[in-house]
Design an enzyme around this catalytic site. Structure first.
Site, PDB file in Angstrom:
ATOM      1  N   SER A 233      -8.289 -52.960  -9.083  1.00  0.00           N
ATOM      2  CA  SER A 233      -8.306 -53.134  -7.744  1.00  0.00           C
ATOM      3  C   SER A 233      -9.032 -51.823  -7.238  1.00  0.00           C
ATOM      4  O   SER A 233      -9.468 -50.807  -7.854  1.00  0.00           O
ATOM      5  CB  SER A 233      -6.936 -52.809  -7.280  1.00  0.00           C
ATOM      6  OG  SER A 233      -6.778 -52.429  -5.855  1.00  0.00           O
TER       7      SER A 233
ATOM      8  N   TYR B 183       1.549 -49.521  -7.939  1.00  0.00           N
ATOM      9  CA  TYR B 183       0.489 -50.637  -7.863  1.00  0.00           C
ATOM     10  C   TYR B 183      -0.734 -49.561  -8.505  1.00  0.00           C
ATOM     11  O   TYR B 183      -1.392 -49.838  -9.201  1.00  0.00           O
ATOM     12  CB  TYR B 183       0.133 -50.984  -6.610  1.00  0.00           C
ATOM     13  CG  TYR B 183      -0.834 -51.901  -6.471  1.00  0.00           C
ATOM     14  CD1 TYR B 183      -0.895 -53.299  -7.031  1.00  0.00           C
ATOM     15  CD2 TYR B 183      -2.145 -51.512  -5.933  1.00  0.00           C
ATOM     16  CE1 TYR B 183      -1.737 -54.216  -6.933  1.00  0.00           C
ATOM     17  CE2 TYR B 183      -3.292 -52.612  -5.895  1.00  0.00           C
ATOM     18  CZ  TYR B 183      -2.751 -54.032  -6.264  1.00  0.00           C
ATOM     19  OH  TYR B 183      -4.155 -54.820  -6.196  1.00  0.00           O
TER      20      TYR B 183
ATOM     21  N   LYS C   7      -3.078 -50.096 -11.630  1.00  0.00           N
ATOM     22  CA  LYS C   7      -4.689 -50.430 -11.642  1.00  0.00           C
ATOM     23  C   LYS C   7      -5.536 -49.082 -12.025  1.00  0.00           C
ATOM     24  O   LYS C   7      -6.510 -49.685 -12.774  1.00  0.00           O
ATOM     25  CB  LYS C   7      -4.725 -50.703 -10.099  1.00  0.00           C
ATOM     26  CG  LYS C   7      -4.010 -52.003  -9.740  1.00  0.00           C
ATOM     27  CD  LYS C   7      -4.170 -52.955 -10.382  1.00  0.00           C
ATOM     28  CE  LYS C   7      -3.762 -54.472  -9.885  1.00  0.00           C
ATOM     29  NZ  LYS C   7      -4.145 -55.555 -10.599  1.00  0.00           N
TER      30      LYS C   7
END
Length: 271
Positions: A143, A156, A160
């Site tokens: 991401s 998150y 990532k």
């Protein structure tokens, strides 16, 4: 890597969003597909649609956080199609909130899927790809959060950024042994999906953020358009797959902050 009809692509997190876009584009290119997702109902709908278009496809409901289930996905690919040419480690979830307020089980679950799923995919499929002694491709979905940081997205972002680091390490390792297997890391911005349904609400501080994120993601790049860019990147042999270019000033600020040893300052991404 040259993409040709009849090649076999394995895609995790295939039932929606980026995974579905990759599956549809791969099928349209004549690839044979091995798809997985934890959502069996949506996966079955996708498989039926693809078969209706003449795509050769098989599927397995699987949790990528479980190594045995990823091994079962690999075995299915070999049993059905005899080998694998492309592996898309794509499954992912999201979690918002202050890092210290997110429950331990939510932290762990996200890490198991977003990072553990990529680790399991590499550990399971890489020996197969190397043993085939022919060109093959691994694409790990990270991401923009894998390259830049923002508040309220701790789990998150951690997962990532680890996927980016793992992918780059794998790139160097494959070069060291002069392998025909290649790896790429996909770092997209908003892509139309319902990933925010995987989010667990933590307190009231993130309600506005959650709403903004959900809107931004649902109005993001069309997954099929993203898939076209991914396949173009594979054909060009690119490691970095960066479909959204507007984040680069933020990345430059971060890198300059590191090199200049100045404290980071968060700024909203440019439109």
């Amino acid at each position: 890597m040259v993409i040709e009809q009849g090649q076999v692509a394995v895609i995790t997190g295939a039932a929606g969003g980026i995974g579905r876009g990759l599956a549809e584009e791969a099928g349209a290119r004549g690839l044979r597909l091995v798809l997985s997702d934890v959502d069996g109902q949506r996966l079955a709908v996708l498989v039926e649609e693809l078969q209706g278009r003449g795509v050769e496809v098989t599927s397995l409901v699987a949790d990528v956080g479980d190594m045995q289930q990823v091994d079962a996905l690999r075995d299915l690919a070999v049993q059905r199609f005899g080998g694998v040419d492309l592996v898309f480690n794509n499954a992912g979830v999201i979690q918002t909130g202050f890092s210290w307020e997110i429950a331990a089980d939510r932290w762990q679950r996200l890490l198991d899927i977003n990072l553990g799923g990529v680790i399991n995919g590499i550990r399971s499929f890489m020996p197969l790809l190397l043993g085939q002694q022919r060109p093959a491709q691994v694409v790990n979905t990270a991401s923009l959060a894998g390259l830049v940081c923002s508040p309220m997205l701790g789990p998150y972002t951690v997962s990532k950024q680890a996927v980016v680091a793992l992918s780059e390490t794998l790139h160097y390792e494959l070069a060291t042994i002069q392998s025909q297997v290649r790896v790429a890391v996909l770092c997209p911005g908003p892509v139309a999906s319902d990933i925010m349904t995987s989010n667990s609400v933590v307190g009231g501080a993130t309600q506005q953020l959650d709403s903004l994120l959900d809107t931004s993601i649902r109005q993001g790049m069309d997954p099929r358009e993203l898939a076209c860019e991914v396949f173009a990147g594979i054909a060009e042999g690119r490691f970095w797959l960066l479909p959204h270019k507007n984040f680069k000033p933020a990345l430059e600020r971060r890198l300059c902050s590191i090199l200049d040893e100045t404290n980071p300052v968060f700024q909203m991404a440019e439109a």
